[in-house]
Design a protein around this motif. Structure first.
Motif, PDB file in Angstrom:
ATOM      1  N   PHE A 190      14.186  15.373  51.383  1.00 48.89           N
ATOM      2  CA  PHE A 190      14.334  14.279  52.343  1.00 48.89           C
ATOM      3  C   PHE A 190      15.363  14.674  53.385  1.00 48.89           C
ATOM      4  O   PHE A 190      16.032  15.706  53.265  1.00 48.89           O
ATOM      5  CB  PHE A 190      14.766  12.974  51.641  1.00 48.89           C
ATOM      6  CG  PHE A 190      15.932  13.119  50.701  1.00 48.89           C
ATOM      7  CD1 PHE A 190      17.233  12.972  51.146  1.00 48.89           C
ATOM      8  CD2 PHE A 190      15.724  13.428  49.352  1.00 48.89           C
ATOM      9  CE1 PHE A 190      18.307  13.120  50.284  1.00 48.89           C
ATOM     10  CE2 PHE A 190      16.795  13.576  48.477  1.00 48.89           C
ATOM     11  CZ  PHE A 190      18.086  13.426  48.946  1.00 48.89           C
ATOM     12  N   ARG A 191      15.477  13.857  54.418  1.00 51.48           N
ATOM     13  CA  ARG A 191      16.445  14.123  55.492  1.00 51.48           C
ATOM     14  C   ARG A 191      17.794  13.511  55.129  1.00 51.48           C
ATOM     15  O   ARG A 191      17.883  12.360  54.732  1.00 51.48           O
ATOM     16  CB  ARG A 191      15.939  13.550  56.816  1.00 51.48           C
ATOM     17  CG  ARG A 191      16.892  13.830  57.984  1.00 51.48           C
ATOM     18  CD  ARG A 191      16.159  14.081  59.263  1.00 51.48           C
ATOM     19  NE  ARG A 191      15.375  15.312  59.176  1.00 51.48           N
ATOM     20  CZ  ARG A 191      14.628  15.801  60.167  1.00 51.48           C
ATOM     21  NH1 ARG A 191      14.576  15.168  61.332  1.00 51.48           N
ATOM     22  NH2 ARG A 191      13.940  16.918  60.011  1.00 51.48           N
ATOM     23  N   VAL A 192      18.833  14.317  55.303  1.00 53.55           N
ATOM     24  CA  VAL A 192      20.200  13.886  54.996  1.00 53.55           C
ATOM     25  C   VAL A 192      20.950  13.489  56.260  1.00 53.55           C
ATOM     26  O   VAL A 192      21.779  12.575  56.240  1.00 53.55           O
ATOM     27  CB  VAL A 192      20.952  15.030  54.269  1.00 53.55           C
ATOM     28  CG1 VAL A 192      22.449  14.794  54.240  1.00 53.55           C
ATOM     29  CG2 VAL A 192      20.423  15.189  52.861  1.00 53.55           C
ATOM     30  N   PHE A 193      20.651  14.173  57.361  1.00 52.50           N
ATOM     31  CA  PHE A 193      21.363  13.897  58.614  1.00 52.50           C
ATOM     32  C   PHE A 193      20.361  14.005  59.755  1.00 52.50           C
ATOM     33  O   PHE A 193      19.749  15.057  59.958  1.00 52.50           O
ATOM     34  CB  PHE A 193      22.499  14.902  58.814  1.00 52.50           C
ATOM     35  CG  PHE A 193      23.503  14.492  59.858  1.00 52.50           C
ATOM     36  CD1 PHE A 193      24.637  13.787  59.506  1.00 52.50           C
ATOM     37  CD2 PHE A 193      23.296  14.799  61.198  1.00 52.50           C
ATOM     38  CE1 PHE A 193      25.567  13.394  60.473  1.00 52.50           C
ATOM     39  CE2 PHE A 193      24.206  14.412  62.163  1.00 52.50           C
ATOM     40  CZ  PHE A 193      25.345  13.706  61.805  1.00 52.50           C
ATOM     41  N   ASN A 194      20.192  12.906  60.493  1.00 45.57           N
ATOM     42  CA  ASN A 194      19.140  12.852  61.520  1.00 45.57           C
ATOM     43  C   ASN A 194      19.718  12.767  62.933  1.00 45.57           C
ATOM     44  O   ASN A 194      19.572  11.771  63.630  1.00 45.57           O
ATOM     45  CB  ASN A 194      18.203  11.664  61.263  1.00 45.57           C
ATOM     46  CG  ASN A 194      16.912  11.791  62.056  1.00 45.57           C
ATOM     47  OD1 ASN A 194      16.339  12.864  62.147  1.00 45.57           O
ATOM     48  ND2 ASN A 194      16.462  10.692  62.652  1.00 45.57           N
ATOM     49  N   GLY A 195      20.383  13.833  63.341  1.00 47.12           N
ATOM     50  CA  GLY A 195      20.847  13.946  64.723  1.00 47.12           C
ATOM     51  C   GLY A 195      21.602  12.745  65.230  1.00 47.12           C
ATOM     52  O   GLY A 195      22.516  12.222  64.571  1.00 47.12           O
ATOM     53  N   GLU A 196      21.205  12.253  66.414  1.00 47.88           N
ATOM     54  CA  GLU A 196      21.910  11.136  67.044  1.00 47.88           C
ATOM     55  C   GLU A 196      21.829   9.870  66.205  1.00 47.88           C
ATOM     56  O   GLU A 196      22.693   8.994  66.319  1.00 47.88           O
ATOM     57  CB  GLU A 196      21.355  10.888  68.462  1.00 47.88           C
ATOM     58  CG  GLU A 196      19.983  10.261  68.560  1.00 47.88           C
ATOM     59  CD  GLU A 196      18.836  11.200  68.231  1.00 47.88           C
ATOM     60  OE1 GLU A 196      17.723  10.697  68.002  1.00 47.88           O
ATOM     61  OE2 GLU A 196      19.046  12.442  68.204  1.00 47.88           O
ATOM     62  N   GLY A 197      20.813   9.751  65.343  1.00 50.68           N
ATOM     63  CA  GLY A 197      20.719   8.579  64.460  1.00 50.68           C
ATOM     64  C   GLY A 197      21.883   8.484  63.498  1.00 50.68           C
ATOM     65  O   GLY A 197      22.263   7.392  63.054  1.00 50.68           O
ATOM     66  N   ASP A 198      22.467   9.637  63.166  1.00 47.99           N
ATOM     67  CA  ASP A 198      23.651   9.679  62.307  1.00 47.99           C
ATOM     68  C   ASP A 198      24.909  10.063  63.077  1.00 47.99           C
ATOM     69  O   ASP A 198      25.942  10.359  62.479  1.00 47.99           O
ATOM     70  CB  ASP A 198      23.421  10.654  61.142  1.00 47.99           C
ATOM     71  CG  ASP A 198      22.512  10.059  60.078  1.00 47.99           C
ATOM     72  OD1 ASP A 198      22.913   9.055  59.462  1.00 47.99           O
ATOM     73  OD2 ASP A 198      21.389  10.561  59.877  1.00 47.99           O
ATOM     74  N   GLY A 199      24.801  10.068  64.410  1.00 47.77           N
ATOM     75  CA  GLY A 199      26.001  10.211  65.229  1.00 47.77           C
ATOM     76  C   GLY A 199      26.322  11.604  65.721  1.00 47.77           C
ATOM     77  O   GLY A 199      27.420  11.842  66.234  1.00 47.77           O
ATOM     78  N   PHE A 200      25.367  12.564  65.610  1.00 43.41           N
ATOM     79  CA  PHE A 200      25.632  13.908  66.130  1.00 43.41           C
ATOM     80  C   PHE A 200      24.294  14.509  66.576  1.00 43.41           C
ATOM     81  O   PHE A 200      23.631  15.220  65.828  1.00 43.41           O
ATOM     82  CB  PHE A 200      26.287  14.799  65.071  1.00 43.41           C
ATOM     83  CG  PHE A 200      27.165  15.896  65.630  1.00 43.41           C
ATOM     84  CD1 PHE A 200      26.642  16.902  66.412  1.00 43.41           C
ATOM     85  CD2 PHE A 200      28.535  15.915  65.372  1.00 43.41           C
ATOM     86  CE1 PHE A 200      27.455  17.912  66.930  1.00 43.41           C
ATOM     87  CE2 PHE A 200      29.359  16.911  65.869  1.00 43.41           C
ATOM     88  CZ  PHE A 200      28.813  17.913  66.663  1.00 43.41           C
ATOM     89  N   GLY A 201      23.914  14.201  67.823  1.00 48.67           N
ATOM     90  CA  GLY A 201      22.642  14.681  68.358  1.00 48.67           C
ATOM     91  C   GLY A 201      22.559  16.198  68.344  1.00 48.67           C
ATOM     92  O   GLY A 201      23.556  16.889  68.553  1.00 48.67           O
ATOM     93  N   GLY A 202      21.347  16.705  68.118  1.00 49.58           N
ATOM     94  CA  GLY A 202      21.134  18.154  68.103  1.00 49.58           C
ATOM     95  C   GLY A 202      21.321  18.799  66.756  1.00 49.58           C
ATOM     96  O   GLY A 202      21.042  19.987  66.584  1.00 49.58           O
ATOM     97  N   LEU A 203      21.797  18.027  65.773  1.00 49.95           N
ATOM     98  CA  LEU A 203      22.059  18.553  64.430  1.00 49.95           C
ATOM     99  C   LEU A 203      21.190  17.801  63.417  1.00 49.95           C
ATOM    100  O   LEU A 203      21.280  16.581  63.298  1.00 49.95           O
ATOM    101  CB  LEU A 203      23.544  18.357  64.072  1.00 49.95           C
ATOM    102  CG  LEU A 203      23.953  18.737  62.648  1.00 49.95           C
ATOM    103  CD1 LEU A 203      23.849  20.238  62.424  1.00 49.95           C
ATOM    104  CD2 LEU A 203      25.375  18.259  62.353  1.00 49.95           C
TER     105      LEU A 203
END
Length: 397
Positions: free
Chosen positions: A104-117
């Motif tokens: 599953f996804r643990v960190f979804n870029g800007e949705g978790d506060g860090f776009g591009g990652l």
């Protein structure tokens, strides 16, 4: 310590950033000429020099960078990243405790506060995807932060930006223990073979988890299922396990055949009882019409843009015609699973493509179910483009 650049935001976009819009877009910038090296910290200010937000410079197809915080005193360092990761992992607690789903996804870029990652979890291993040279400059801090807040067997990475031949790693391995591939992960009890060390793709698109489960639980039993643009056959596997009498998987890529055989095999399904075709989907539609083949369920999940020898496909221009092709080979009262991952339009416009196809053919339909991204693909309400997935279960009248 990263250098910090003041970037002026024009009046048109000032209110957007004040409301929480996360993408740094070119049209918002008054002085883009000050942007030199990717990874620089950006201090967004209005024309009067008043602080709006802080982010970083990283060129993506979407824009010039991402907002990371609206606190002027925040320092974007390893501690800052650790806090973001810890919060994101905390939000996924139910996934970590579910033995039936181990990817599953643990960190979804800007949705978790860090776009591009982007960070995905595969049964104890973590896969980091970097979407710009700018975000890649945070590599050491992100990896150290992840090791501090998560129990990592091993870490792999994918560079999803143009590296111009630089940064070539042997097999995407970063640190920890090396995985054994194929790695078998579970999704709602279904097995999938994945590879974290073999090119851009892993073998499964995690964002379609809920859709595959719906096909397995509600739509496949006793049905014939056609899976177009089938990639590694994940929808076909879900349908077969859900009791489909036969699945047909069609994809132009030569590798799709062996990959689909592998996915059937790791679930104990005899792949020889299924049809797996390496073929242009548009040619297959012609073939199916000629042979008068019809299916109870047709799955349409094309790439946003695709090119073969004879055809060029663009979701925004060609989905209506693709839908018409599918309608022609779907049984009466059958279901078409219409899907797109294009971020360039919303659900309303997508429904318009479907409606136009039926109107042009004079047919009736109803939308019986719709899906967007699953809960681990967290999105930010101020950034609607982030909720890119649109899936409609369309029943023919």
């Amino acid at each position: 310590m990263k250098s910090e650049i003041s970037i002026k935001i024009n009046d048109k976009f000032k209110a957007e950033y004040a409301k929480g819009y996360p993408l740094v877009v070119k049209e918002a910038l008054e002085n883009p000429e000050v942007l030199k090296s990717e990874g620089s910290i950006l201090k967004l200010v209005d024309k009067q020099g008043r602080f709006l937000a802080k982010g970083y410079y990283g060129l993506q197809n979407k824009g010039y960078g991402w907002v990371l915080t609206r606190e002027e005193n925040d320092i974007v360092d390893q501690g800052f990243i650790e806090r973001k990761l810890a919060t994101a992992i905390g939000r996924r607690k139910p996934f970590f405790s579910d033995s039936e789903t181990t990817a599953f996804r643990v960190f979804n870029g800007e949705g978790d506060g860090f776009g591009g990652l982007i960070i995905d979890y595969y049964d104890g291993f973590y896969l980091i995807s970097w979407y710009s040279e700018g975000v890649y400059t945070f590599k050491d801090q992100v990896i150290a932060a992840l090791q501090n807040v998560a129990d990592c067997k091993g870490i792999y990475q994918k560079k999803r930006f143009d590296t111009k031949g630089q940064y070539i790693e042997e097999d995407d391995f970063v640190t920890g223990e090396r995985g054994e591939f194929p790695m078998i992960v579970k999704e709602n009890g279904v097995n999938f073979a994945v590879y974290l060390n073999d090119g851009a793709m892993t073998g499964i698109f995690l964002d379609q988890r809920d859709v595959r489960n719906a096909i397995k639980q509600k739509y496949a039993k006793g049905k014939t299922v056609l899976n177009t643009f089938s990639y590694t056959g994940a929808f076909s596997v879900a349908a077969a396990l859900g009791g489909a009498v036969k699945t047909t998987s069609v994809d132009l890529a030569k590798r799709s055949s062996s990959k689909t055989i592998e996915q059937f095999s790791v679930n104990g399904i005899d792949f020889e009882t299924q049809d797996i075709l390496v073929m242009d989907v548009f040619n297959y539609f012609k073939y199916a019409k000629r042979k008068e083949l019809k299916f109870d369920v047709v799955i349409l999940d094309p790439p946003s843009f695709a090119r073969s020898k004879k055809y060029t496909f663009s979701t925004s221009k060609d989905y209506t015609n693709l839908m018409k092709e599918a309608i022609a080979i779907t049984e009466k009262n059958g279901v078409i699973v219409a899907s797109t991952n294009s971020a360039s339009f919303g659900m309303k416009k997508f429904k318009g493509f479907i409606d136009k196809a039926f109107k042009e053919l004079g047919g009736k339909y109803s939308i019986v179910e719709e899906f967007t991204l699953p809960s681990d693909f967290r999105v930010q309400k101020e950034f609607k483009e982030g909720d890119y997935l649109k899936v409609l279960f369309v029943k023919l009248g």
